[in-house]
Design a protein around this motif. Structure first.
Motif, PDB file in Angstrom:
ATOM      1  N   VAL A  31       0.747  -1.166  -0.015  1.00  0.00           N
ATOM      2  CA  VAL A  31      -0.107  -0.107  -0.226  1.00  0.00           C
ATOM      3  C   VAL A  31       0.783   1.326   0.023  1.00  0.00           C
ATOM      4  N   ILE A  46     -13.478  -1.510  -2.383  1.00  0.00           N
ATOM      5  CA  ILE A  46     -11.903  -1.464  -2.947  1.00  0.00           C
ATOM      6  C   ILE A  46     -11.754  -2.719  -3.976  1.00  0.00           C
ATOM      7  N   CYS A  52      -2.844  -6.563  -5.631  1.00  0.00           N
ATOM      8  CA  CYS A  52      -2.995  -5.187  -5.712  1.00  0.00           C
ATOM      9  C   CYS A  52      -2.625  -4.329  -4.461  1.00  0.00           C
ATOM     10  N   LYS A  54      -5.281  -4.444  -1.858  1.00  0.00           N
ATOM     11  CA  LYS A  54      -6.530  -4.261  -1.250  1.00  0.00           C
ATOM     12  C   LYS A  54      -6.809  -4.924   0.039  1.00  0.00           C
ATOM     13  N   SER A  55      -6.449  -6.079   0.284  1.00  0.00           N
ATOM     14  CA  SER A  55      -6.514  -6.863   1.606  1.00  0.00           C
ATOM     15  C   SER A  55      -5.621  -6.443   2.554  1.00  0.00           C
ATOM     16  N   LEU A  57      -4.622  -3.245   2.771  1.00  0.00           N
ATOM     17  CA  LEU A  57      -5.457  -1.792   2.997  1.00  0.00           C
ATOM     18  C   LEU A  57      -6.778  -2.298   3.973  1.00  0.00           C
ATOM     19  N   ASP A 179     -13.622  -8.979   3.597  1.00  0.00           N
ATOM     20  CA  ASP A 179     -12.482  -9.161   2.469  1.00  0.00           C
ATOM     21  C   ASP A 179     -12.912 -10.432   1.311  1.00  0.00           C
ATOM     22  N   ILE A 211     -14.003  -5.603   0.021  1.00  0.00           N
ATOM     23  CA  ILE A 211     -12.710  -5.673  -0.650  1.00  0.00           C
ATOM     24  C   ILE A 211     -13.323  -6.678  -1.796  1.00  0.00           C
ATOM     25  N   HIS A 213     -12.657  -8.722  -6.077  1.00  0.00           N
ATOM     26  CA  HIS A 213     -12.079  -8.557  -7.599  1.00  0.00           C
ATOM     27  C   HIS A 213     -13.283  -8.749  -8.225  1.00  0.00           C
ATOM     28  N   MET A 228      -7.607  -0.020  -7.156  1.00  0.00           N
ATOM     29  CA  MET A 228      -6.448  -0.128  -6.622  1.00  0.00           C
ATOM     30  C   MET A 228      -5.549  -0.821  -7.874  1.00  0.00           C
ATOM     31  N   ILE A 233      -4.300   3.918  -5.340  1.00  0.00           N
ATOM     32  CA  ILE A 233      -5.529   4.083  -5.817  1.00  0.00           C
ATOM     33  C   ILE A 233      -5.520   4.622  -7.244  1.00  0.00           C
ATOM     34  N   GLU A 236     -11.344   6.690  -8.169  1.00  0.00           N
ATOM     35  CA  GLU A 236     -12.361   6.596  -6.973  1.00  0.00           C
ATOM     36  C   GLU A 236     -13.177   7.557  -7.292  1.00  0.00           C
TER      37      GLU A 236
END
Ligand code: SF4
Length: 354
Positions: A31, A46, A52, A54-55, A57, A179, A211, A213, A228, A233, A236
């Protein structure tokens, strides 16, 4: 003005990478300078490909892992400034729902024990009231209270995820981070669990960070979407704006890759190549090695997140934002809209019991 439920300011976290002999191979900047704001009662999704960030984050947002830098504010209070005791007390307001319902429940605990554990941990009800509260929570997630004495292995994936949701609700949280909460489930069960989450969010006034995909799931539930790529980012904005009028080439590629629709092979093909190594990401715009529009400036300078929406609330990080081919944008937008309408219709059809 009321503080957002959650705010991240320039948050960064890197993880050291070592080879098989334990020698340092650098660091993954999972991140890298992320700022986000999640208003109370809203759903922020996200999205991005695997790896990427996201988890990471999501875990940073709950302070389950520590950031290297930046601020994380919960109801305006900097979580990094809290003492361990104050943070423990705050934990009841913030919960995480994991991806894998088969791993997230302790096989040695009955359903009742699993759901009662947070009640006991936070002293929410007296021992004598636990059984009734567990029964209420199970009913709330669509499970019969008499199942409370059973063990996790006796349940299907969808039922286990309902139990995990009941456990997350037990402490009366204000914020839940999910998540990939449905990605391990069959598609028909996914829709039921997402509909359940949507009902809970509305009825309990929860703030939710999803979170995922899976853009079909996200479109169904999110108010705002953050995209992300390699720890940053890149776009957004309000979900309808991001899905209906995606600004960043990566967002367009993600939308084009929603399976089963097949209108935009060219854009979707961008995602077939490997994501560059996060240990040594491309200079400038990190998407440039997969972007069909890349120019010299894309390698030289990091594109800032800049306003592009009519209300100034839709931001994207692309140097060529105002010069991207409109025909491609329209093509992808139309195809994306069609796809998403079908996905929404599918989810609506699934509003029945499991
Ligand atoms: Fe593509 Fe350049 Fe925009 Fe990055 S900044 S998305 S490489 S056009």
């Amino acid at each position: 003005m009321t503080a957002p439920m959650l705010e991240l300011r320039d948050v960064a976290r890197a993880f050291p990478v070592r080879d098989a002999l334990g020698r340092s191979k650098g660091a993954v900047r999972a991140v890298d300078g992320v700022s986000l704001s999640v208003p109370r009662g809203s759903v922020l999704a996200i999205v991005g490909e695997s790896g990427c960030g996201k988890s990471t984050l999501g875990r940073l947002a709950l302070r389950l892992i520590e950031p290297d830098s930046g601020a994380i504010l919960f109801e305006g209070e900097d979580l990094r400034s809290l003492s361990p005791a104050a943070l423990r007390a705050r934990r009841r307001d913030m919960q995480l729902i994991f991806q894998d319902p088969f791993a997230s429940l302790d096989p040695r605990m009955t359903v009742e024990q699993a759901v009662a554990e947070p009640l006991r941990l936070h002293g929410i009800v007296p021992r004598s009231g636990e059984r009734d509260r567990v029964a209420e929570l199970l009913s709330r997630v669509g499970l019969r209270p008499e199942l409370a004495r059973r063990w996790p292995h006796e349940f299907s994936g969808g039922q286990r995820q309902r139990i995990a949701i009941a456990r997350a609700l037990a402490s009366g949280p204000k914020l839940i981070v999910g998540d990939e909460p449905v990605s391990a489930l069959d598609v028909s069960v996914q829709a039921q669990v997402i509909n359940l989450l949507q009902d809970l969010i509305r009825e309990l006034g929860l703030t939710f960070v999803l979170i995922s995909h899976d853009l079909g799931v996200v479109r169904h539930i999110a108010d705002r979407v953050a995209v992300m790529y390699l720890g940053r980012i890149v776009e957004e904005g309000p979900a309808a704006e991001v899905f209906g009028n995606p600004k960043h080439p990566y967002t367009r590629a993600l939308l084009a890759a929603v399976p089963g629709q097949g209108h935009t092979r060219g854009a979707a093909a961008l995602l077939e190549g490997d994501v560059p190594s996060p240990i040594n990401p491309p200079s400038g715009c990190r998407f440039r090695t997969r972007c069909p529009h890349a120019e010299a400036i894309c390698a030289a300078e990091i594109p800032p997140l800049a306003d592009h929406g009519p209300k100034g609330d839709h931001i994207a990080a692309c140097h060529l934002q105002d010069r991207l081919p409109p025909a491609a944008a329209r093509h992808e937008r139309d195809a994306g809209g069609e796809r998403l309408k079908r996905l929404q219709a599918f989810f609506s059809d699934q509003r029945t019991g499991e």
